[in-house]
Design an enzyme around this catalytic site. Structure first.
Site, PDB file in Angstrom:
ATOM      1  N   LYS A  62       0.807  -1.220   0.000  1.00  0.00           N
ATOM      2  CA  LYS A  62       0.000   0.000   0.000  1.00  0.00           C
ATOM      3  C   LYS A  62       0.842   1.274   0.000  1.00  0.00           C
ATOM      4  O   LYS A  62       0.392   2.329  -0.469  1.00  0.00           O
ATOM      5  CB  LYS A  62      -0.934   0.010   1.205  1.00  0.00           C
ATOM      6  N   SER A 320       0.965  -9.653  -0.838  1.00  0.00           N
ATOM      7  CA  SER A 320       0.680  -8.224  -0.726  1.00  0.00           C
ATOM      8  C   SER A 320       1.038  -7.595   0.610  1.00  0.00           C
ATOM      9  O   SER A 320       1.263  -6.393   0.679  1.00  0.00           O
ATOM     10  CB  SER A 320      -0.800  -7.959  -1.024  1.00  0.00           C
TER      11      SER A 320
END
Length: 421
Positions: A62, A320
């Site tokens: 992110k 991720s």
């Protein structure tokens, strides 16, 4: 996002925008190294290289999108500060990016957000505002707060600059592993998947990009079937990073154009993958980070483009993130050990006379089954007046064969054990 705005972004010079994003992120975002996985290569028959964004600064991909968005803002915009809503990785990405650019950041979080995540975001210099019981309430408040204070709202996924930042992951993969044939990416709101798919098809259109979702988070599957964004009725998954009811409009449009396939994974697959990553690779991944790796076992079964491709497969699943709390890790380990037959619990009725508990303990000791927990309760007996007690025992075992041996030995000794799990 309005359709006219989606169309505007679809016409952008994506190659130039991706290259600009990569330049902005130099020196701030970690270029995470690919890790060859003997374990997953042996399991799948492909050559598997892990992309460990769990090792990224802030523990998640992110940061890439958040920083690219913030770094693309003018000094005048930055002087007013930024606002976002998040209960996890996006919050820390925005906080980190704002700190690097010397901008004020406000992060709105649901009031049920664990203190650990609040503290981590505050430690990066952001002001945390707790508002609403669910993300949608926090997000609406953050958007209004940005309007009221003249600040810039940083969306978590449905934003062109954000997804361009996420796409730099694909650029690194293509640079480090030119022979890659397939990239597998988890899909939640779609920012990561859209960015990676767009970048991959710009620079290497021959490389397949395959999305992965939990069965309990079906929004993208339903949207692809319908041909437009569909909001899921319910979302239930341990992979909270991809537990999104409503995919982004821009991200969906890009994935419709560039994605080569979609596979679903079960909750058990996700639990097992988290366990395997800890045991075999000594890496901690969160639920969402495990989804793409868990999908490796489903590629031949569920993805036509993968199954029909000729030649060897060189596959990169994108992990991720790794921001998983210790309570969840504990639950994952316990569930994983149960599913692998490493922990077994059984109950057995015993005559309420001295020596019975000792006899059970002797049998388990002889079989080298380590007792973790036991309860001895006469009130659980089928009949309270039967002069019997119920013993419940949880033991650590060596696997399914060991469990079968324990139960068979108990039966041979005249007991009637009932396996609980």
């Amino acid at each position: 996002m309005e359709q006219s705005e989606v169309e505007k972004y679809l016409k952008r010079d994506h190659k130039a925008d991706m290259e600009a994003a990569a330049e902005r992120l130099k020196g701030t975002v970690r270029h995470t190294p690919l890790i060859h996985s003997d374990e997953w290569s042996d399991r799948t028959g492909a050559q598997v290289y892990l992309k460990p964004e769990n090792l990224q600064k802030t523990g998640s991909f992110k940061l890439r999108g958040a920083y690219n968005k913030i770094a693309s803002m003018s000094d005048a915009e930055l002087s007013h500060g930024v606002v976002t809503a998040s209960a996890g990785n996006h919050a820390q990405g925005v906080a980190y990016g704002a700190r690097e650019r010397h901008a004020k950041a406000i992060v709105v979080m649901p009031d049920i957000t664990p203190p650990l995540k609040v503290d981590a975001t505050q430690a990066l210099g952001a002001e945390v505002v707790l508002h609403g019981h669910v993300f949608d309430e926090s997000n609406a408040y953050a958007i209004q707060l940005a309007k009221d204070r003249g600040m810039t709202f940083i969306p978590p996924f449905d934003d062109y600059d954000v997804l361009c930042g996420q796409g730099t992951i694909a650029m690194e993969i293509l640079e480090d592993l030119p022979e890659v044939t397939d990239i597998v990416v988890p899909l939640g709101g779609g920012g990561l998947g859209a960015g990676i798919a767009m970048a991959t098809k710009i620079f290497r259109p021959d490389v397949r990009v395959i999305g992965a979702i939990p069965i309990g988070s079906p929004a993208f599957k339903e949207s692809f079937i319908a041909g437009h964004v569909v909001e899921a009725d319910e979302v239930h998954t341990i992979a909270e990073g991809v537990a999104v009811k409503h995919p982004g409009d821009l991200t969906f449009a890009l994935l419709q154009r560039y994605l080569d396939g979609l596979v679903q994974v079960s909750e058990r697959d996700i639990y097992e993958t988290i366990m395997t990553m800890m045991e075999k690779h000594k890496l901690v991944v969160e639920g969402a980070g495990a989804v793409s790796v868990a999908a490796l076992g489903q590629l031949e079964l569920q993805c036509k483009a993968y199954n029909e491709a000729s030649g060897p497969h060189v596959v990169v699943p994108v992990m991720s993130g790794g921001n998983i709390d210790t309570v969840t890790i504990g639950a994952v380990i316990q569930q994983g050990m149960i599913s692998r037959g490493r922990i077994m619990s059984f109950s057995v009725e015993l005559p309420d006379v001295p020596g019975q508990l000792v006899n059970i303990a002797r049998i388990l000791a002889d079989l080298r089954a380590n007792v973790i927990e036991l309860t001895h309760d006469q009130f659980k007996a089928d009949t309270h007046y039967s002069n019997k007690v119920v013993l419940e025992v949880t033991v650590e075992t060596n696997g399914p064969d060991h469990i079968a041996q324990i139960l068979e030995t108990l039966r041979g000794e005249g007991y009637d054990p009932k396996q609980i799990y």
